[in-house]
Design an enzyme around this catalytic site. Structure first.
Site, PDB file in Angstrom:
ATOM      1  N   GLY A 147      57.404  28.536  34.159  1.00  0.00           N
ATOM      2  CA  GLY A 147      59.115  27.293  34.275  1.00  0.00           C
ATOM      3  C   GLY A 147      58.960  26.066  34.593  1.00  0.00           C
ATOM      4  N   SER A 159      52.252  29.089  37.972  1.00  0.00           N
ATOM      5  CA  SER A 159      52.585  28.264  37.858  1.00  0.00           C
ATOM      6  C   SER A 159      53.913  28.057  38.588  1.00  0.00           C
ATOM      7  CB  SER A 159      52.628  27.320  36.135  1.00  0.00           C
ATOM      8  OG  SER A 159      53.725  26.324  36.560  1.00  0.00           O
ATOM      9  N   TRP A 160      54.987  27.446  37.698  1.00  0.00           N
ATOM     10  CA  TRP A 160      56.536  27.971  38.983  1.00  0.00           C
ATOM     11  C   TRP A 160      56.313  29.791  39.281  1.00  0.00           C
ATOM     12  CZ3 TRP A 160      60.259  26.218  41.534  1.00  0.00           C
ATOM     13  CH2 TRP A 160      61.294  26.939  41.714  1.00  0.00           C
ATOM     14  N   ASP A 179      43.034  21.455  35.755  1.00  0.00           N
ATOM     15  CA  ASP A 179      44.324  21.352  36.057  1.00  0.00           C
ATOM     16  C   ASP A 179      45.073  20.844  36.522  1.00  0.00           C
ATOM     17  OD1 ASP A 179      47.161  22.322  36.088  1.00  0.00           O
ATOM     18  OD2 ASP A 179      46.386  23.935  37.257  1.00  0.00           O
ATOM     19  N   HIS A 218      44.940  24.295  33.147  1.00  0.00           N
ATOM     20  CA  HIS A 218      45.952  24.942  33.518  1.00  0.00           C
ATOM     21  C   HIS A 218      46.575  26.451  33.023  1.00  0.00           C
ATOM     22  CE1 HIS A 218      50.476  25.202  35.805  1.00  0.00           C
ATOM     23  NE2 HIS A 218      50.958  25.003  34.909  1.00  0.00           N
TER      24      HIS A 218
END
Length: 319
Positions: A42, A114-115, A270, A298
């Protein structure tokens, strides 16, 4: 790749942080298994709700949690009364450490994407003695340069979509910091303003991944309205503040992870998080192995899932 039978939670609960927040968590697999914490992306995406299939339910004790103000944690960021000043990277690190203590876990494996890779790295660099191994996918360190690429630089590849993203903020702010402008929109007392800003933000996120392999249409926007509003409010809040990290901090301090084995998995295509960051991190982290997937963006692919599964299988036997 042989997947395990579907595994659902054997335990769920809420962790009271003492400042009005309650963090949802769940445990899956074996209570006697090797602890592994899932760190979702996120920020604000919430933990997956699907059953586990990649983790051996007899060998792993998997913990999943919803970070502050998203998923099943309360208060939800779709509620304008939720105090976002109580949601920073340090708050999340402290929540993870509080959860570890609450569950009586000495050390655990971290699995983030990711985050989630940024948060896992930040936690591990503060508490390296509490981490056994790290598995990261779609690696990002949330540097301001990475944020600028995602919300400005990538517009070179999708100029029409980026123009629409830019036009989503007031005219006088379109040549400034767009992420900060969206953060202000997400604090607007008018629900319709917040909902429109969320739609415009997520349309840009979808555009960035639209040319990547294996990415379904509407990957980011395909969620109910409250989840959209919470996701964008939290993202804009974090990214407009550089995640409260010094620029390059997680690369600078990667030496703190020297005793922790790590597997970094990244898609060559990505668009949101180009492979450069994963490459730099692998060079700075002595115990890390980098796998670049040539058919992935991604969101990932079967080849990335396979590499992650191999790492999960490898680490389940490591003490």
């Amino acid at each position: 790749m042989p997947l395990y039978p579907e595994t659902n939670p054997y335990d769920t609960g809420f962790l009271d942080t003492g400042d009005g927040n309650r963090i949802y968590y769940e445990q899956l697999g074996s209570p006697e298994g090797k602890p592994a914490l899932g760190v979702h992306g996120g920020p604000g995406a919430g933990a997956p709700k699907r059953p586990l299939r990649s983790w051996d339910p007899e060998r792993y004790r998997v913990i999943r949690f919803d970070q502050r103000n998203c998923g099943r944690s309360t208060p939800h960021a779709s509620d304008p009364a939720a105090d976002m000043s109580l949601n920073t990277t340090q708050h999340l690190i402290d929540d993870m450490e509080r959860l570890r203590e609450h569950l009586g876990i000495e050390k655990w494996l971290l699995n983030g994407a990711s985050w989630g890779s940024t948060l896992a790295l930040a936690y591990a660099q503060q508490h390296p003695e509490r981490v056994t191994e790290i598995i990261l996918q779609a690696v990002t360190t949330t540097r301001r340069s990475e944020i600028d690429w995602l919300y400005r630089g990538a517009g070179r590849f999708h100029p029409e979509a980026w123009d629409r993203f830019r036009e989503g903020v007031p005219q006088g702010e379109r040549d400034g910091d767009l992420v900060a402008a969206y953060a202000r929109l997400m604090e607007n007392p008018d629900r319709k303003v917040r909902e429109k800003a969320a739609v415009d933000w997520l349309a840009w996120e979808d555009a960035v991944t639209s040319s990547e392999p294996h990415t379904p249409a509407g990957m980011y926007s395909d969620q109910e309205v409250d989840a959209q509003v919470a996701f964008v409010r939290i993202c804009a809040h974090y990214f407009s503040n550089g995640a409260w990290l010094e620029e390059g901090q997680l690369l600078r301090d990667a030496h703190r992870l020297a005793e922790i084995p790590g597997v970094l998995i990244h898609g060559r295509h990505d668009m949101g998080c180009p492979p450069q960051t994963a490459w730099e991190l692998a060079k700075a982290w002595p115990g890390a192995r980098l796998h670049i997937s040539e058919d992935s963006g991604h969101i990932g692919s079967e080849s990335m899932v396979q590499v992650a599964w191999n790492a999960i299988e490898e680490f389940k036997n490591r003490r």
